[in-house]
Design a protein around this motif. Structure first.
Motif, short mmCIF file in Angstrom:
data_model
loop_
_atom_site.label_atom_id
_atom_site.label_comp_id
_atom_site.label_asym_id
_atom_site.label_seq_id
_atom_site.Cartn_x
_atom_site.Cartn_y
_atom_site.Cartn_z
N SER A 257 -30.76 -30.89 101.54
CA SER A 257 -32.25 -30.80 102.18
C SER A 257 -32.24 -30.34 103.56
N GLN A 258 -33.24 -30.26 103.95
CA GLN A 258 -33.48 -29.52 105.37
C GLN A 258 -33.12 -30.77 106.22
N SER A 259 -32.49 -30.37 107.34
CA SER A 259 -31.91 -31.46 108.11
C SER A 259 -30.61 -32.13 107.77
N SER A 260 -30.18 -31.92 106.59
CA SER A 260 -29.09 -32.73 106.03
C SER A 260 -27.83 -32.40 106.72
N GLY A 261 -27.93 -31.47 107.59
CA GLY A 261 -26.62 -31.01 108.34
C GLY A 261 -25.77 -29.65 107.40
N LYS A 262 -26.70 -29.19 106.74
CA LYS A 262 -26.05 -28.07 105.97
C LYS A 262 -25.35 -27.07 106.92
N SER A 263 -26.43 -26.44 107.76
CA SER A 263 -25.87 -25.48 108.52
C SER A 263 -24.64 -25.82 109.45
N SER A 264 -24.96 -26.99 109.89
CA SER A 264 -23.60 -27.64 110.90
C SER A 264 -22.48 -27.61 109.93
N THR B 15 -22.76 -35.75 105.40
CA THR B 15 -22.59 -35.61 106.93
C THR B 15 -22.83 -36.79 107.60
N LYS B 16 -23.14 -36.65 109.03
CA LYS B 16 -23.54 -37.65 109.91
C LYS B 16 -22.67 -38.97 109.58
N ASP C 158 -21.00 -40.48 111.33
CA ASP C 158 -21.26 -41.24 112.72
C ASP C 158 -22.37 -42.13 112.95
N LEU C 159 -23.56 -41.58 111.82
CA LEU C 159 -24.86 -42.54 112.07
C LEU C 159 -25.19 -43.79 111.47
N VAL D 92 -17.97 -36.03 106.76
CA VAL D 92 -17.77 -35.24 107.92
C VAL D 92 -18.72 -35.65 108.93
N ILE D 93 -18.38 -35.10 110.18
CA ILE D 93 -19.28 -35.34 111.21
C ILE D 93 -18.98 -34.05 111.92
N SER D 94 -20.02 -33.19 111.55
CA SER D 94 -20.26 -31.56 111.76
C SER D 94 -20.91 -31.11 112.98
N ARG D 95 -21.46 -32.23 113.54
CA ARG D 95 -22.50 -31.82 114.51
C ARG D 95 -21.73 -31.15 115.70
P1 GDP Z 1 -29.79 -28.33 108.04
O1 GDP Z 1 -31.36 -28.18 108.30
O2 GDP Z 1 -29.53 -29.10 106.89
O3 GDP Z 1 -29.00 -27.03 108.22
O4 GDP Z 1 -29.08 -29.18 109.33
P2 GDP Z 1 -28.57 -28.97 110.49
O5 GDP Z 1 -27.03 -28.44 110.44
O6 GDP Z 1 -29.34 -28.08 111.43
O7 GDP Z 1 -28.79 -30.14 110.96
C1 GDP Z 1 -29.74 -31.12 111.61
C2 GDP Z 1 -29.62 -31.95 112.58
O8 GDP Z 1 -28.57 -32.81 112.44
C3 GDP Z 1 -29.13 -31.15 113.72
O9 GDP Z 1 -29.85 -31.74 114.98
C4 GDP Z 1 -27.55 -31.53 113.93
O10 GDP Z 1 -27.11 -31.64 115.40
C5 GDP Z 1 -27.73 -32.74 113.23
N1 GDP Z 1 -26.45 -33.22 112.87
C6 GDP Z 1 -25.78 -32.43 111.67
N2 GDP Z 1 -24.50 -32.87 111.52
C7 GDP Z 1 -24.29 -33.94 112.13
C8 GDP Z 1 -23.52 -35.10 112.44
O11 GDP Z 1 -22.51 -34.93 111.61
N3 GDP Z 1 -23.55 -36.17 113.13
C9 GDP Z 1 -24.86 -36.26 113.92
N4 GDP Z 1 -25.02 -37.42 114.64
N5 GDP Z 1 -25.64 -35.13 113.69
C10 GDP Z 1 -25.74 -34.46 112.81
#
Ligand code: GDP
Length: 690
Positions: free
Chosen positions: A34-41, A201-202, A204-205, A229-232
């Motif tokens: 999903s959007q913002s799931s952390g895919k790009s990260s 992902t995330k 740590d949250l 993972v914590i890919s931020r």
């Molecule tokens: P995408 O829309 O799925 O590509 O998601 P993004 O990679 O852009 O991530 C969405 C938001 O989540 C961004 O603000 C990232 O910094 C944050 N984010 C991604 N991975 C993590 C993580 O592992 N931990 C935390 N705390 N934030 C994350």
């Protein structure tokens, strides 16, 4: 071990260049979430660079086919867009900008496009992997987005998550897994969870306990498991990492700090997988295994394609080898050959005949103007009450009138601009011959080369034109002052002009026949009779007869005049033919009675002299230079790309070359696959041994 993935990626690239990637699919890792799931990260953590488009406004609109190539001994890391030909891009923010542009180029109304962007990243820090990033799933379309967007994205992802692809399903730890669109989608196409890797992902949250529970999920068990993972990208290093710095170590450090702080949940005995580097290893292994198991299928598909291509090559092209260079060389040789054959048969005799018959026509014109007409104002001779038609047969050889008349006619001929005329006639003939040789050569279907050849021809002819024309004119100059005629020349002239007059008579008669056919024999006779009466003054014609007269339309009167002219002309020619054949014209002493013969002799002398110089100045020069000019324009001086372009101009040749290339590339791909299979077999054998 990674050799397999790498070789398979190579094979895929080969197949892609012949446009066969559609039918011959090699497994890839498809990334959904999903959007913002952390895919790009996650993707950026794997690559070690920020390179994906960012922004609130749906920035991934096209699939990105990402190929990672491990270059162990290289220093530099760079990206390449093979389809765009931009070269190596070492600045990853530039890669990011290019991707953003390519995505934004998809029109707003289409929302997404299934036309993939190909991007290859070369680095000593990446594993050999082939991944496809897809637009993120959305829950509801935003207020500025079309309502069908959600479905379109889902459809696009569905297309890619089919077997044999591996699915990398990304979900965030802080969202209930039951609500993960990625997992729901993958479950539909992979219900037994055999080719899906779950990435959470995330981490740590959520609390470590909750995190561990998610990773050991039993509701949708995956054979390949879940990785947390914590890919931020840690904030501090983000500033330094923009552009070219590698972010992997910062991420790994950050992750390690968290996971090792909770050994109970994530330690070595916890039975859960965590960390980006674990994920990388999993991806490599899974892709390798998937590729290995698809090896046989891929080989079969390639051999089948190859069989088809081989069959087509045999049936359509009779197994005839061809390359762009050989095609050009053969075409050029063939053309030069046919040109040589033409040149051998187009020499002095042919030029002479062409030129003489051109001058014969001029002689006929001059005779018609000066002898065969009723006396009109003739500026060159004193106005005497003589009718050349009636009085010519009695022309007195002492009479100044007849002397002047023949002199004037002769000088009309010699001062015609023979140089220009002769050169034009020959140059046009050469041009036309080259054109017709071209039309029946392979160059007929090569517009570019065709033009080069006609240009070569005209440029040589133009170069030679003025000097040739001057030379010829200079050499015939003596004839402008004096012409001596020998007895044999006279006899030959008499013979020839007899023939020419007969031809002329035939032409008149067939023109007459044509007029008769158009308006009818009787009508023509009637209208001619009428015009005759007008001439004799028996009937008065009002005006020019523009509105018609005597019951005849203006058009009919016009035809009548034409018919009358032709009849008169035929009568005169018959009369002159008799004169030329009569004893009177047997010797040149009677040249004043027989201007036809005399002018023919003059024309013949002019022709012989002109041909002599045309041969040297124009023909020989042309025959020498033209093949050389062809070589320089089409042979030696073309680059490989130009030769290729030339060959591809001809659709038939293009298809021929394409099938050969396709065959070669498929053979290469097959060979590579066979070598992998052999390697694979060797690796496996010890395992099978008891
Ligand atoms: P995408 O829309 O799925 O590509 O998601 P993004 O990679 O852009 O991530 C969405 C938001 O989540 C961004 O603000 C990232 O910094 C944050 N984010 C991604 N991975 C993590 C993580 O592992 N931990 C935390 N705390 N934030 C994350």
């Amino acid at each position: 071990m990674m050799l397999l993935t790498r070789k398979m990626i190579e094979i895929r690239n080969i197949l892609q260049t012949i446009g066969q990637s559609g039918t011959l699919t090699l497994p890839s890792i498809v990334v959904i979430g999903s959007q913002s799931s952390g895919k790009s990260s996650v993707l950026e953590a794997i690559v070690g660079h920020e390179f994906l488009p960012k922004g609130s406004n749906m920035v991934t609109r096209r699939p990105i086919e990402l190929t990672l190539v491990n270059t162990p001994n290289a220093q530099a890391e760079y990206g390449e867009f093979p389809a765009l030909g931009l070269g190596k891009i070492t600045d990853f923010s530039q890669v990011q900008r290019t991707l953003t542009d390519l995505n934004l180029a998809v029109p707003e109304k289409d929302c997404v496009s299934d036309d993939p962007i190909q991007l290859t990243i070369y680095s000593p820090n990446v594993p050999d992997l082939s991944m496809i990033d897809l637009p993120g799933y959305i829950q509801v379309a935003g207020h500025d987005q079309p309502p069908e967007l959600k479905q379109k994205i889902a459809d696009l992802c569905d297309k890619y998550i089919q077997p044999p692809n591996v699915i990398l399903a990304i979900s965030a730890a802080d969202v209930d897994l039951a609500n993960s669109t990625a997992l729901r989608s993958s479950r539909r196409v992979d219900p037994r969870g055999e080719r899906t890797i779950g990435v959470i992902t995330k981490m740590d949250l959520v609390s470590p306990e909750r995190g561990r529970d998610i990773l050991s999920d039993k509701k949708y068990p995956l054979r390949l498991g879940y990785v947390g993972v914590i890919s931020r990208i840690p904030q501090t290093s983000a500033i330094f990492s923009r552009g070219s710095g590698n972010i992997t170590s910062a991420i790994l450090k950050n992750e390690h700090a968290y996971f090792s702080a909770h050994p109970g949940e994530f330690g070595p005995h916890s039975e859960v997988s965590t960390g980006v580097s674990t994920l990388r290893k999993t991806l490599m292994q899974v892709l390798e295994q998937t590729m290995a198991s698809s090896l046989a299928g891929t080989r079969d598909a390639i051999s089948q394609e190859l069989e088809e291509a081989t069959y087509e090559f045999k049936v359509q092209y009779n197994d005839r080898p061809l390359s762009a260079e050989s095609h050009l060389a053969e075409s050029l040789d063939g053309f030069k050959h046919s040109f040589k054959a033409f040149a051998e048969n187009f020499g002095r005799p042919q030029v002479r005949e062409m030129l003489k018959s051109e001058l014969d026509q001029r002689v006929m014109d001059i005779l018609a103007q000066r002898y065969w007409n009723k006396p009109v104002e003739d500026m060159d001779v004193p106005m005497l009450e003589l009718d050349p038609l009636k009085d010519l047969p009695k022309a007195d050889s002492e009479s100044l009138y007849w002397h002047r008349k023949l002199d004037a006619s002769t000088s009309s001929l010699t001062k015609l601009g023979i140089g220009r005329l002769a050169t034009t006639v020959v140059a046009n003939a050469l041009n036309n011959h080259v054109d017709s040789l071209l039309a029946s050569s392979t160059f007929a279907s090569h517009p570019g080369a065709h033009k080069q050849i006609t240009d070569a021809c005209t440029s040589i002819l133009n170069d030679r034109f003025f000097s040739t024309s001057d030379q010829v004119e200079n050499c015939i100059k003596p004839y402008k002052f004096e012409i001596e005629v020998e007895a044999p020349e006279w006899a030959k002239g008499r013979d020839n002009v007899g023939r020419v007059l007969k031809e002329e008579l035939k032409a008149c008669e067939s023109a007459m026949k044509h007029v008769e056919d158009v308006i009818g024999k009787r009508k023509l006779r009637d209208v001619i009779t009428f015009i005759d009466k007008v001439r004799k003054g028996d009937v008065v014609l009002e005006g020019n007869g523009e509105g018609g007269a005597g019951g005849f339309s203006a058009a009919l009167l016009e035809r009548g005049r034409e018919g009358l002219f032709l009849r008169d002309r035929a009568d005169i020619i018959k009369m002159r033919l008799l004169a030329v054949r009569s004893k009177q014209c047997a010797t040149q002493k009677n040249k004043y009675y027989c201007p036809e013969v005399f002018l023919d002799v003059v024309a013949d002398k002019l022709t012989s002299t002109a041909v002599l110089f045309l041969n040297v100045e124009l023909l020989s020069e042309f025959y020498y230079n033209f093949p050389r000019e062809l070589d320089s324009r089409l042979g030696r001086h073309l680059s490989d790309a130009e030769v290729e372009r030339f060959a591809r101009e001809d659709p038939r040749i293009r298809r021929h070359l394409d099938i050969i290339r396709k065959k070669e590339l498929l053979e290469l791909a097959l060979q590579k696959i066979e070598s992998i299979r052999q390697l694979d077999g060797r690796n496996r054998k010890p395992e099978r041994a008891p």
